[in-house]
Structure formats: C-alpha cells, structure tokens
Write an enzyme that holds these catalytic residues in place. Structure first.
Site, PDB file in Angstrom:
ATOM      1  N   ARG A 104       0.861  -1.177   0.000  1.00  0.00           N
ATOM      2  CA  ARG A 104       0.000   0.000   0.000  1.00  0.00           C
ATOM      3  C   ARG A 104       0.902   1.233   0.000  1.00  0.00           C
ATOM      4  O   ARG A 104       2.007   1.201   0.558  1.00  0.00           O
ATOM      5  CB  ARG A 104      -0.915   0.046   1.230  1.00  0.00           C
ATOM      6  N   ASN A 120      12.030   1.996   4.042  1.00  0.00           N
ATOM      7  CA  ASN A 120      11.570   1.059   3.022  1.00  0.00           C
ATOM      8  C   ASN A 120      12.786   0.531   2.275  1.00  0.00           C
ATOM      9  O   ASN A 120      13.858   1.143   2.302  1.00  0.00           O
ATOM     10  CB  ASN A 120      10.616   1.751   2.042  1.00  0.00           C
ATOM     11  N   HIS A 122      13.924  -1.035  -1.616  1.00  0.00           N
ATOM     12  CA  HIS A 122      13.479  -1.109  -3.006  1.00  0.00           C
ATOM     13  C   HIS A 122      14.499  -1.921  -3.804  1.00  0.00           C
ATOM     14  O   HIS A 122      15.707  -1.718  -3.647  1.00  0.00           O
ATOM     15  CB  HIS A 122      13.360   0.302  -3.591  1.00  0.00           C
ATOM     16  N   ASP A 158       9.136   5.976  -3.626  1.00  0.00           N
ATOM     17  CA  ASP A 158      10.542   5.559  -3.717  1.00  0.00           C
ATOM     18  C   ASP A 158      11.460   6.763  -3.942  1.00  0.00           C
ATOM     19  O   ASP A 158      12.418   6.705  -4.716  1.00  0.00           O
ATOM     20  CB  ASP A 158      10.732   4.537  -4.850  1.00  0.00           C
ATOM     21  N   GLN A 186      20.851  -9.547  -1.164  1.00  0.00           N
ATOM     22  CA  GLN A 186      21.463  -8.313  -0.678  1.00  0.00           C
ATOM     23  C   GLN A 186      20.484  -7.486   0.162  1.00  0.00           C
ATOM     24  O   GLN A 186      20.894  -6.809   1.114  1.00  0.00           O
ATOM     25  CB  GLN A 186      21.987  -7.487  -1.859  1.00  0.00           C
ATOM     26  N   GLU A 187      19.215  -7.561  -0.174  1.00  0.00           N
ATOM     27  CA  GLU A 187      18.197  -6.880   0.637  1.00  0.00           C
ATOM     28  C   GLU A 187      18.245  -7.389   2.073  1.00  0.00           C
ATOM     29  O   GLU A 187      18.136  -6.608   3.035  1.00  0.00           O
ATOM     30  CB  GLU A 187      16.801  -7.118   0.057  1.00  0.00           C
TER      31      GLU A 187
END
Length: 216
Positions: A104, A120, A122, A158, A186-187
């Site tokens: 959302r 966050n 991305h 973003d 990697q995240e």
C-alpha cells in the site's frame, strides 16, 4: 539538518507486511542474533489476513495484528495503522516503522506523523527504476549493474533520502526472476544494517543526503 534517531536507548520496531515478509524475517533474525542490540520488535502488522509473514513473526515471538482496509483509503486507513503501532509502543518519539513488502502507498499524513522514522527497501539502485517491477525494468533497460536501496520514506514514491545501497551485477542471461533472487540476498543484508544504524543514532539527514556517523 536532522538526526534520525531514537530519543531513548531502545528503538521500538513496527514492521508492516502484506505477504511472506522475507525482509521482516531478516530483521527479526538479526535482532534475535544480537546484531541489532538497540532494537526491540514490538509488532508486525499486515493489511492481509492470510499473509504468510504473520506466522513467521509469531515464531519469533513478536505480536501480530491484521488491519484490514475495509474500504478505507489513504489517511483514513493509515490512522488505524498509527493506532495499532502506538498501542504497541511504536511512537514518533522512540519508534521505527519498517515497510517490508507492504503493498500500500503510505499517506503523506502518516509520513509526517512518523517523520524520518519510516524505512523502506526497493529492489533497484534508486533513483533508477522506482515503482513496481524494478527488476524487470533493469533487465529490459539493459543496465549492467542493479541492486537494492534502503531509504527513508517521504511523501513521494521511492523518492526519500537514501541510507544504504548494495550492488548486484546484471548478467546477459538474467530474467526478472533470477535477478530478483540475487537482489533479495542483498536486501536481507542491507535492511537489518540500516535498522541497526538508525537504532544506534548514527544517521544524520541534511536535505537529500544521509550521513552515517562512525561507530567510534
């Protein structure tokens, strides 16, 4: 200039998910292993009752809550999130909200309420390839390097100040799925690291730039 940090010695974490929550699990695992000693997971919230990540959070002993939209949009829905987060001790004074596959768009009012306290991740090297299907965008564009970005959430999509980035080479035979799998690895390293830096009070934001203070 702003320092993004908790005003107490402990940062209370609230994590928002919509699905399996693999980045949520990476953060919870890092906390459990003692790699983020200043953070305490207080609640995991999902907007979907069947999100697999809810059971994962329960295995880590973290309270969970489902906040269904029930037709509510924008701030009308996000007010419910704020109530759930603050009820668990995740406040604008000593909390950090981590979006981990939360499908959302957060309202501007929510962002302002938790100013510089929403993170966050991305799956691209922002500002390249924002929005959905970032891995597909990278493959189709023909870039040679992609990766992931942990950033503060602002009122755009973003577009917030970048905290950390990790790079991943794009191979000639990559598909959206193969590239996504390598970026995800990697995240799972970058997101816990960003949470640790925040919880230790080592992030300073000046305009669009995030400066990381040395641990020494």
């Amino acid at each position: 200039m702003a320092t993004a940090t908790s005003t107490t010695t402990t940062t209370n974490l609230g994590i928002l998910i919509s699905g399996r929550g693999s980045n949520m699990e990476a953060i919870l695992a890092a906390v459990k292993a003692g790699r983020i000693p200043s953070a305490r997971p207080r609640i995991v919230i999902s907007n979907k009752a069947d999100a697999a990540g809810l059971k994962t959070a329960e295995r880590y002993g973290v309270p969970t809550k489902v906040v269904l939209p029930e037709g509510a949009k924008g701030w009308d829905y996000d007010k419910k999130l704020v109530a759930a987060l603050e009820g668990a001790g995740v406040t604008p004074q000593d909390g950090l909200v981590c979006l981990a596959g939360f499908m959302r768009i957060i309202s501007p009012e929510f962002v302002r309420h938790f100013k510089l306290r929403v993170l966050n991740i991305h799956p691209a090297l922002l500002p390249s390839f924002p929005g959905l299907h970032a891995q597909r965008q990278a493959v189709e564009y023909g870039v040679k390097v992609s990766g992931c970005t942990v950033h503060f959430v602002d009122e755009g999509v973003d577009s917030g100040p970048v905290i950390l980035q990790r790079t991943v080479p794009v191979e000639d035979n990559d598909t959206e799925e193969t590239l996504a799998a390598r970026i995800l690895e990697q995240e799972h390293k970058a997101y816990p690291e960003a949470v640790r830096l925040f919880s230790e009070g080592r992030l300073r934001v000046e305009g669009r730039k995030v400066f990381i203070r040395s641990s020494s």
